[in-house]
Design an enzyme around this catalytic site. Structure first.
Site, PDB file in Angstrom:
ATOM      1  N   VAL A  11       4.030  -0.626   4.324  1.00  0.00           N
ATOM      2  CA  VAL A  11       2.720  -1.102   4.759  1.00  0.00           C
ATOM      3  C   VAL A  11       2.100  -1.939   3.643  1.00  0.00           C
ATOM      4  O   VAL A  11       2.154  -1.583   2.468  1.00  0.00           O
ATOM      5  CB  VAL A  11       1.791   0.064   5.166  1.00  0.00           C
ATOM      6  CG1 VAL A  11       1.604   1.058   4.029  1.00  0.00           C
ATOM      7  CG2 VAL A  11       0.445  -0.447   5.645  1.00  0.00           C
ATOM      8  N   LEU A  37       0.810  -1.217   0.000  1.00  0.00           N
ATOM      9  CA  LEU A  37       0.000   0.000   0.000  1.00  0.00           C
ATOM     10  C   LEU A  37       0.842   1.265   0.000  1.00  0.00           C
ATOM     11  O   LEU A  37       0.378   2.317  -0.419  1.00  0.00           O
ATOM     12  CB  LEU A  37      -0.944   0.007   1.209  1.00  0.00           C
ATOM     13  CG  LEU A  37      -1.958  -1.143   1.283  1.00  0.00           C
ATOM     14  CD1 LEU A  37      -2.770  -1.037   2.567  1.00  0.00           C
ATOM     15  CD2 LEU A  37      -2.874  -1.133   0.074  1.00  0.00           C
ATOM     16  N   GLY A  38       2.075   1.178   0.493  1.00  0.00           N
ATOM     17  CA  GLY A  38       2.918   2.362   0.522  1.00  0.00           C
ATOM     18  C   GLY A  38       4.169   2.122   1.331  1.00  0.00           C
ATOM     19  O   GLY A  38       4.280   1.158   2.076  1.00  0.00           O
ATOM     20  N   LYS A  80       2.192  -3.416   8.982  1.00  0.00           N
ATOM     21  CA  LYS A  80       3.193  -2.359   8.834  1.00  0.00           C
ATOM     22  C   LYS A  80       4.532  -2.828   9.382  1.00  0.00           C
ATOM     23  O   LYS A  80       4.657  -3.124  10.580  1.00  0.00           O
ATOM     24  CB  LYS A  80       2.767  -1.085   9.573  1.00  0.00           C
ATOM     25  CG  LYS A  80       1.522  -0.428   9.004  1.00  0.00           C
ATOM     26  CD  LYS A  80       1.257   0.906   9.696  1.00  0.00           C
ATOM     27  CE  LYS A  80       0.052   1.602   9.100  1.00  0.00           C
ATOM     28  NZ  LYS A  80      -0.163   2.942   9.684  1.00  0.00           N
ATOM     29  N   ASP A  86       1.370  15.200  17.472  1.00  0.00           N
ATOM     30  CA  ASP A  86       1.621  15.470  16.051  1.00  0.00           C
ATOM     31  C   ASP A  86       0.310  15.444  15.257  1.00  0.00           C
ATOM     32  O   ASP A  86       0.233  14.835  14.199  1.00  0.00           O
ATOM     33  CB  ASP A  86       2.613  14.444  15.487  1.00  0.00           C
ATOM     34  CG  ASP A  86       3.204  14.868  14.147  1.00  0.00           C
ATOM     35  OD1 ASP A  86       3.182  16.077  13.841  1.00  0.00           O
ATOM     36  OD2 ASP A  86       3.694  13.998  13.410  1.00  0.00           O
ATOM     37  N   GLY A 144       7.730   4.557   3.123  1.00  0.00           N
ATOM     38  CA  GLY A 144       8.300   5.870   3.384  1.00  0.00           C
ATOM     39  C   GLY A 144       9.177   5.810   4.603  1.00  0.00           C
ATOM     40  O   GLY A 144       9.722   4.754   4.950  1.00  0.00           O
ATOM     41  N   GLY A 145       9.317   6.958   5.295  1.00  0.00           N
ATOM     42  CA  GLY A 145      10.190   7.006   6.459  1.00  0.00           C
ATOM     43  C   GLY A 145       9.741   6.098   7.582  1.00  0.00           C
ATOM     44  O   GLY A 145      10.531   5.666   8.408  1.00  0.00           O
TER      45      GLY A 145
END
Length: 420
Positions: free
Chosen positions: A178, A170-171, A193, A286, A173-174
């Site tokens: 996932v 699904l993706g 994840k 955040d 990155g940092g």
């Protein structure tokens, strides 16, 4: 996404050794039904896809929520249109009320009773409290995971890790990578994840952070993404969470600002998540549009509560995204829950205007908000925490009051237009 509450989760926020059984009686027709639930919470309302759908017209779309553990059952009216009675007395909105033996809720002509059922035959036990902390301890000596390293490249659809079969990426990155995955024991789709341990996982002097992460792992609320399981593989730690369908608030705002009623409805749901999390001692730190997910079932869900700082490589407890940080966070001071109110107010302003508030000195509140609601947002954006609402419940109550004023204004405008 539709959730099943008839199978136990591997890791759940509120575990119940026995199910609760909700009996529903219509005092007009005499019809009676019984519904058993293994997992808290149980959302009640007229909307399809809830754990308990009541189709009578006097029931609100999302009327209330039942939460339970082995000690207590609580019901919260979520600001319903016609209200809920307990023992003949109206329940205040957004205030959990314990249901003792024999306690019956009245919603219009319906009477709801709650009792304990027999212990279920569970397919695999729930991970005990402390599972996340134990995982972090095991990872303390592990090398930091890099989403681009060889281990990450060995992840592919069809690979099975423990009970989870990876379906599609699904993706990445940092944060790591996932996948959509299939839980082969419970037969449900989940988000799997592979996370970066980050600098926090390797520091043994961060006991407060680990306690908070453990509390975050136990949270259960309709406006929070649910963590089902934690574990480790050769590339590092992994989390298993509910699989969400929809889009982030950030993606939605890329197409333009939201109508005031929609922006306010999302902010109310974010505020409910804050009330629940802060009550458990968990601060987000955040809040931003990318951490608010607009699920296809109509709910707004807050992501990464208390866990991003363990797995996201933040270097301080006061970490966050600079554009959305409260002033005390930017100064490096330990944040308290009121930093989340600052972030929530910024998210509301951005939702209304399509962008963050302007330069220092400019009024941060978009035009068109009713006066009390505009004043509430200005308070939440005060530089000093002491100038903000005292807690998330005060912020929520102010938003609900503003929502009612906005509804009345819209109805008056509609009636005026119709008369013309």
């Amino acid at each position: 996404m539709e959730r099943s509450y008839h199978q136990p989760s591997t890791l759940r926020a509120v575990s119940a050794p026995r199910p609760i059984v909700v009996s529903v009686e219509d005092t007009v027709t005499g019809a009676r039904t019984r519904h058993a639930f293994l997992r808290s919470p149980v959302r009640i309302g007229r909307r399809e896809g809830l754990e308990l759908t009541l189709r009578e017209p006097f029931v609100s779309q999302l009327h209330g929520i039942l939460q339970f553990d082995e000690e207590e059952v609580r019901f919260t009216d979520l600001g319903s249109r016609n209200g809920t009675l307990l023992g003949g007395a109206p329940l205040p909105p957004d205030a959990p009320a314990p249901l003792g033996p024999g306690g019956r809720l009245a919603i219009g002509t319906l009477r709801l009773g709650v009792e304990r059922g027999a212990p279920p035959e569970e397919a695999g036990g729930a991970a005990p409290p402390g599972a996340l902390t134990a995982l972090l301890e095991r990872l303390a000596e592990s090398p930091v995971f890099d989403a681009g390293d060889a281990a990450a490249h060995r992840l592919h659809p069809g690979l099975t890790i423990g009970r989870y079969e990876l379906v599609r990426e699904l993706g990445r990155g940092g944060f790591g990578v996932v996948f959509e995955a299939r839980d082969q024991v419970l037969g449900r789709a989940v988000a799997w994840k592979a996370m970066r341990p980050g600098v926090m996982a390797g520091r043994r002097d961060e006991a407060p952070l680990r306690r908070e992460a453990e509390a975050a792992a136990q949270l259960s609320h309709p406006n929070l993404v649910t963590l089902f399981d934690v574990g480790s593989w050769e590339g590092g730690p992994y989390l298993v969470m509910e699989l969400l369908r929809g889009e982030s608030l950030e993606a939605r705002l890329a197409r333009g600002a939201l109508p005031p009623a929609e922006a306010l409805a999302i902010s109310v749901e974010v505020a409910r998540a804050l009330v629940h999390a802060h009550g458990a001692g968990v601060v987000h730190r955040d809040l931003k549009p990318s951490n608010v997910f607009l699920a296809s079932d109509g709910y707004a869900k807050v992501l990464d509560f208390g866990l991003a700082h363990v797995f996201g490589g933040q270097g301080a407890l006061a970490g966050g995204t600079p554009r959305y940080m409260a002033p005390e966070q930017r100064r490096g001071e330990p944040p308290d829950p009121r930093c989340d109110l600052y972030g929530a107010a910024l998210v509301l302003c951005e939702s209304l205007a399509g962008r963050l508030p302007g330069p220092p000195g400019a009024d941060p509140v978009p035009a068109g908000l009713p006066g009390p609601l505009a004043a509430l947002v200005r308070r939440a954006l005060a530089d000093a925490p002491a100038g903000r609402p005292p807690d998330a419940r005060a912020w929520l109550e102010g938003l609900l009051l503003g929502q009612r004023r906005l509804d009345r204004t819209g109805q008056a405008m509609s009636q005026s237009g119709g008369e013309g």
